[in-house]
Structures are given as structure tokens and as C-alpha cells.
Write an enzyme that holds these catalytic residues in place. Structure first.
Site, PDB file in Angstrom:
ATOM      1  N   HIS A 155       0.680  -0.899  -0.096  1.00 59.43           N
ATOM      2  CA  HIS A 155       0.592   0.130  -0.658  1.00 59.43           C
ATOM      3  C   HIS A 155       0.843   1.051  -0.403  1.00 59.43           C
ATOM      4  CE1 HIS A 155      -4.060  -1.966   0.771  1.00 59.43           C
ATOM      5  NE2 HIS A 155      -3.508  -2.506   1.855  1.00 59.43           N
TER       6      HIS A 155
ATOM      7  N   ASP B 123      -3.007 -10.793  -2.659  1.00 61.33           N
ATOM      8  CA  ASP B 123      -3.243  -9.955  -0.765  1.00 61.33           C
ATOM      9  C   ASP B 123      -4.973  -9.822  -0.971  1.00 61.33           C
ATOM     10  OD1 ASP B 123      -2.275  -8.554   1.554  1.00 61.33           O
ATOM     11  OD2 ASP B 123      -3.806  -7.728   0.681  1.00 61.33           O
TER      12      ASP B 123
ATOM     13  N   HIS C 253      -6.094  -7.167  -0.728  1.00 65.45           N
ATOM     14  CA  HIS C 253      -6.764  -5.800  -0.882  1.00 65.45           C
ATOM     15  C   HIS C 253      -5.670  -5.801  -1.696  1.00 65.45           C
ATOM     16  CE1 HIS C 253      -7.169  -5.631   3.562  1.00 65.45           C
ATOM     17  NE2 HIS C 253      -8.493  -5.013   3.293  1.00 65.45           N
TER      18      HIS C 253
ATOM     19  N   ASP D 206      -4.993 -12.562   3.628  1.00 64.83           N
ATOM     20  CA  ASP D 206      -5.859 -12.069   4.636  1.00 64.83           C
ATOM     21  C   ASP D 206      -7.212 -13.088   3.781  1.00 64.83           C
ATOM     22  OD1 ASP D 206      -4.734 -10.448   2.083  1.00 64.83           O
ATOM     23  OD2 ASP D 206      -4.923  -8.687   3.749  1.00 64.83           O
TER      24      ASP D 206
END
Length: 624
Positions: A344, A380, A382, A471
Site C-alpha cells: 500500500h 492479497d 486488498h 488475508d
């Protein structure tokens, strides 16, 4: 003589009794013993008539303390009027030492004057004024304390950090036992540091040839990364915590993988010059400045302490060295067990628990070591908005991300199908955005078969880097998806066929300790050469997953022509299935016979008319 004082009001035919006892004081006067009760309110009735009665009953010999039963006083149906109005007194304050027999001169003078003033005010007031008149409490409330609120006791799961009520023994999210101590390991209990020391010669040099004789898989880890933790204690534990690395280390040690079958490379902090190839100087200095503060925050969920800058530089340095080691042929593949995560972190900002972008640093380090083309696969849950931002105009780095998107409602909101890169990098950003939660192995494997692997083979990279967030695993409190360790193992095995097996897996997210440890162990086993379970080879995606994959293929096939044959085949099959579904719905909407034909003697006719239920039709697609 004992007395009980009541405040009564006559309004029509109703009698209102109110007993407000603040305290009972026993006092002696010249001719009587009495009990005086706290505060009383005079009530208005019939517009202008207010009558307060002081009733005496019982005696001091047979009547105990009235405070013992303050709310159980009996009101007589008829109150005898045996005293004139002028003699009636209202005891407003027990500290005035007034007795009900009116034997004190100061009491008589004060209350007679007070009563006359009040009666005069009521005679001059209208009915509406009396109705709207507020009765204020003159009592001293300086010692008033609020009633303490109802407190709900709860405990937080060690495995997934989710809150649970105090009366349950197992986490309602992941099912972990409340008293589980499995992951509560200290840094000194980890066996990894011993393995790192074994990899370093007595003179401080590193013998890669001796290490490679043990295994072709390298591990990157340093216990100083465990010092990066949230200092400020909040109402909910932070999901990105040191226990994540401890859980993976424990799982690898139990499986006999590390120490044992893998070896560790020594850690170093990334240099400022290397970071400047990825981030701006202001961002690097902002992260470094946190080393002078006990606790700080870049965003509401991105924390830092005095050790965070060092931990992030160690993570980036390990990833850079692992990429160079794999590219040079000293190792076949590797796993970077690092934190804080990085995908991120953009060019000039830290967010989403990330400080420095580890995958971007590793990619540019590989290019410095001679790599021409880099493939980054981000699974991931996200979207890696930072990685995409860094390379969106770079055609030498292909970025493919599989993530929850839900039309921009899922964090961070980026990664739509039409985000394909810009300028020279147009077509080198491939986003596979799931539109709902619960996506599992079949959707991910199907996307790999029909999108990820075909594009990767056409791109033909020199090294493949995986931003491996776990995740999306089953049981993760943030991702809420359903990928199993077998699914991650299968995806890793498929990527091993790209770039001649030169594969670097970098840890990103993942916040269920059991899920992240078992998934990471399954991935490392594949890196060591173990074949995954074949049960996921032939699979059928969900309806939502297939629609997402078709949208991605439709957008990307103009940049990657290899997708066009598969897209045409899948589109035709989907059209056939969709037509069959619409036809089945129309038949059910216009029935020819009753539904009981399906079980009776006319079962054959029912099947001929309505056919097989559309929800039982199996989608059959070519796999490979």
C-alpha cells in the site's frame, strides 16, 4: 412522639401522595421528641387550592424508624381536616430544626410568612400559569454522581483479534479457544536467529555455496522486525502485530522446514539511495523521523514507534537481497518473512499498515542486478495501490492483482478493471476485482488458468515476485474470503512454471494466525519442490467469479492477444448457460401442469416439459 409527614394534594376527587425522604434527624425540643423528614413539594389542585397535611400517627414506642420502609406508607381514603390552613407548615429543610408541633418561634414566623406569600401568588395566577409552572429542586446536589453505565465485558481472540463476549470460551469468528497460548511466543523462543548465525562464517563473510548445498530455497527474516508494534493501547488490538511472524516461524519449525530444509540470508538495512529509486525524499525522511518518537501515526491505522523505521528498512533490505540472490542463481526461490508489509506504500505516502514498498524495492534491485522484465503477482485481498502507482508507467514491470473491490467500496477502493496503466505502461496493470466476499479456491485457480498464467507466459519475465497477502484465507477477519492453504499451494505451483522457476514470495497481509501460518507453510513446501493436491485442477468458478473474469479478459485481450481464444470460448459457453437459465425461468413462470406431477405418475411429462432445473446444470469449461 413519632410523626410521619406526607405531602398530599387534592385535585378533583383524586389524592396524590408523595413520600420523599432524604434523611431522618432525631432532635429534642423543649416539650417533644420528633422525627423530621427531608423535602416535600406542595402540589396545586383545582387551579388555586393547595393543601399540605401533616399527619401524626403512632407513637415513638411502637413505631420504628420510618426510613426502614420509606415507600410503604398507607394513604387514608379520607384525610381529616383538624387544623386551620394558617397553622399548616411545610418542612422544607431538616436543618432548620422545626418541629411539627410548632413550638419554636422562629419556625412559626418563617413558615407563616412563606405560606402567605405562596398563597397570594397562587390567587393572582391563572390556571395556565399554574400548569406551566416548574417546580425546582432547592436541594444541594453537589454530591450527585452519575449512575455507572452497564459495562459489557469482552475478550479479544489471540488468533484473529476479534472481540467476544465474556461468557463464551471460543472465538465466534475463528473458533479459537480463549486460553490458547500457542502463538504467545517471545522473540527469544524463535529458532530462526540461530539459523541466521549458522549462515555466517566466523570471519563475518557469507558462504552461499555451502548454504546452497543444503537447499535451493532461502528465507529472509530478522527478529528486530518484531519490535515494530503499536505502543498506544486502544480498545481493539491492532491486527498487524508481531505475532504474525511468530506464528509462521512456529509453523515452519514444527514442520521441520526452517530451520532444516531452508537457509536464511543475513539481514541488512536498505540504504537511502536504494529507497530513493522508489520513494520521495520527504517520505523517506518522514519514516526515519519516527525513530525519535515513542509513538506516531501516518494514518489512523498505520502506526509507528521508535523501532519502525529500522524494521521497515530491514524488510526492504531483505527483499532486495533475496531478489538478487535468486536472480544470480545462488538460490532457486525464496520466501521473505518480513513486516511491516509494503504494497500500500506509494511513492510519497505510507498507508494501510505499510511504510516502504518491499515488492517495489525488490523489483528495482533485480533490475539493477540484470533483470529486464519483472512480474509482480499480488494475491492479497486488498489492492496494492502503492505498487500499481509506482509502476503504472513502467512497461518493464507487469503488475497483476487479484483482490476484493466491490465497485470501489472495499479498501483501498482502487484496482478497477479499467485501470490498465498509463503512457508506456498502458496494458501492464492487470486487475481482477472480485465484486463480493467469500471468493474461494475455485475462482482464484480459474483466474490463474485463464488470465494470470497466459499473460505471464506471453510477458516472459526474468523473475516473478509475489506480494503474498494471506488475508484472503478462510477465517481472516478483514478479508472474509475462502481461500485454503491448498489453494495458495496450487497458485504457487502454477507460478513456478514462469520465469524458469525464479520465484520470490514476499509476505504482505494476513491477520488470522492459524490461517497465515498454515498457508505460508503450504507455500514454502511448494517452493521446496512438493507437489500440491491435484483436487483443484478441475474446478468450476462461481457465477460472480466467472462474470468478473470475463470482464477482465474483455478489457485486457487488446493488450494480450493470447486471451482472445479463451475469451471467445468462455463467452459462448456462458451465453448458452444464460439462455438455458432464462428459458427455465420462463417455463416455471407459465406452468402447464401442477407441481405434483414431478413426483406422481406424470413425472415423465413434467421432465419433458420443464427439463432439468437450471440450478442443477453444471458449467463445463475447458481447463488448461
Amino acid at each position: 412522639m413519632a410523626s410521619e409527614t406526607l405531602c398530599t394534594s387534592l385535585k378533583g376527587k383524586k389524592i396524590c401522595g408523595e413520600n420523599k425522604v432524604n434523611e431522618i434527624h432525631l432532635r429534642e425540643c423543649q416539650s417533644c421528641s420528633y422525627e423530621s423528614h427531608g423535602k416535600f413539594h406542595s402540589m396545586s389542585g383545582n387551579g388555586s387550592t393547595n393543601l399540605s397535611r401533616c399527619l401524626h400517627k403512632g407513637s415513638a414506642q411502637n413505631l420504628g424508624p420510618l426510613s426502614a420502609m420509606p415507600n410503604q406508607l398507607d394513604l387514608p381514603s379520607e384525610i381529616p381536616v383538624d387544623r386551620p390552613i394558617s397553622k399548616v407548615r411545610t418542612v422544607t429543610n431538616t436543618s432548620q430544626k422545626a418541629c411539627v408541633n410548632e413550638q419554636h418561634a422562629d419556625c412559626n414566623a418563617y413558615f407563616s410568612e412563606h405560606l402567605q406569600q405562596r398563597m397570594k401568588h397562587e390567587r393572582d395566577s391563572t390556571l395556565q400559569e399554574l400548569y406551566l409552572q416548574d417546580e425546582y429542586d432547592d436541594e444541594d446536589d453537589s454530591d450527585w454522581e452519575p449512575v455507572s453505565p452497564f459495562i459489557i465485558k469482552k475478550w479479544f481472540c489471540t488468533n484473529c483479534t476479534m472481540p467476544n463476549f465474556d461468557d463464551v470460551c471460543h472465538c465466534e469468528v475463528c473458533g479459537e479457544d480463549r486460553e490458547c497460548e500457542f502463538f504467545r511466543l517471545g522473540p527469544s523462543e524463535s529458532p530462526i536467529q540461530q539459523e541466521v548465525k549458522l549462515a555466517i562464517n566466523s570471519d563475518g563473510s557469507h558462504s552461499h555455496q555451502d548454504l546452497c548445498s543444503k537447499s535451493r530455497t532461502v528465507i529472509g527474516f530478522d527478529e528486530r522486525m518484531l519490535l515494530h508494534t503499536e505502543v498506544e493501547m486502544k480498545s481493539h488490538p491492532h491486527p498487524e502485530r508481531p505475532d504474525r511472524l511468530k506464528a509462521i516461524a512456529s509453523s515452519l519449525a514444527v514442520a521441520g522446514i526452517f530451520p532444516g530444509k531452508c537457509y536464511a540470508i543475513p539481514a541488512r538495512e536498505i540504504t537511502k539511495e536504494e529507497l530513493l529509486r522508489v520513494h520521495t525524499l520527504d517520505h523517506i525522511e518522514a519514516v526515519q523521523h519516527t525513530s525519535h518518537m515513542l509513538a506516531s501515526y501516518f494514518t489512523a491505522d498505520t502506526y509507528a514507534n521508535e523501532h519502525s523505521a529500522s524494521a521497515s528498512r530491514l524488510a526492504a533490505g531483505l527483499c532486495a537481497d533475496l531478489a538478487c540472490t535468486i536472480l544470480s542463481g545462488s538460490a532457486k526461490n525464496g520466501f521473505a518473512m518480513v513486516r511491516p508489509p509494503g504494497h500500500h506504500a506509494g511513492v510519497a505516502q505510507a498507508m494501510g499498515f505499510c511504510l516502504h514498498n518491499n515488492a517495489a524495492v525488490a523489483s528495482l534491485a533485480a533490475q539493477s542486478a540484470g533483470a529486464k522484465k519483472i512480474l509482480i503477482v499480488d494475491w492479497d485481498v486488498h489492492h496494492g495501490n502503492g505498487t500499481q502507482e509506482i509502476f503504472e508507467g513502467n512497461k518493464s514491470v507487469l503488475y497483476i492483482s487479484l483482490h476484493r473491490h466491490e465497485n470501489g467500496r472495499f479498501y483501498p477502493g482502487t484496482g478497477a478493471v479499467d485501470e490498465v496503466g498509463s503512457m508506456d505502461g498502458e496494458g501492464f496493470s492487470v486487475n481482477i476485482p472480485w465484486n463480493c466476499g467469500g471468493v474461494g479456491d475455485k475462482d482464484y485457480i480459474f483466474a490463474f488458468q485463464h488470465v494470470v498464467i497466459p499473460i505471464a507466459l506471453q510477458f516472459d519475465p526474468d523473475i516473478t515476485i509475489v506480494s503474498a497477502g494471506f488475508d484472503a484465507a478462510r477465517g481472516d477477519p478483514l478479508g472474509c474470503c475462502d481461500v485454503t492453504p491448498a489453494g495458495y499451494a496450487q497458485m504457487t505451483h502454477m507460478l513456478s512454471s514462469v520465469s524458469q522457476g525464479k520465484l520470490l514470495v514476499i509476505l504482505e497481509g494476513g491477520y488470522n494466525l492459524r490461517s497465515i501460518s498454515s498457508s505460508a507453510t503450504a507455500v514454502v513446501k511448494v517452493l521446496l519442490g512438493e507437489n500440491p493436491s491435484p483436487q483443484l485442477n478441475n474446478n468450476v468458478p462461481s457465477k460472480a467469479g466467472l462474470q468478473t473474469i470475463l470482464q477482465v479478459m474483455e478489457v485486457q485481450m487488446k493488450y494480450w492477444p493470447i486471451l482472445k481464444p479463451d475469451f471467445m470460448m468462455l463467452q459462448s459457453q456462458w451465453n448458452m448457460v444464460a439462455a438455458a437459465i432464462r428459458d427455465q425461468i420462463k417455463r416455471l413462470a407459465h406452468p402447464i401442469g401442477p407441481v405434483w406431477w414431478k413426483w406422481g405418475s406424470k413425472q415423465f411429462i413434467y421432465k419433458r416439459v420443464y427439463g432439468k432445473p437450471y440450478w442443477r446444470r453444471r458449467l463445463r469449461f475447458r481447463v488448461g
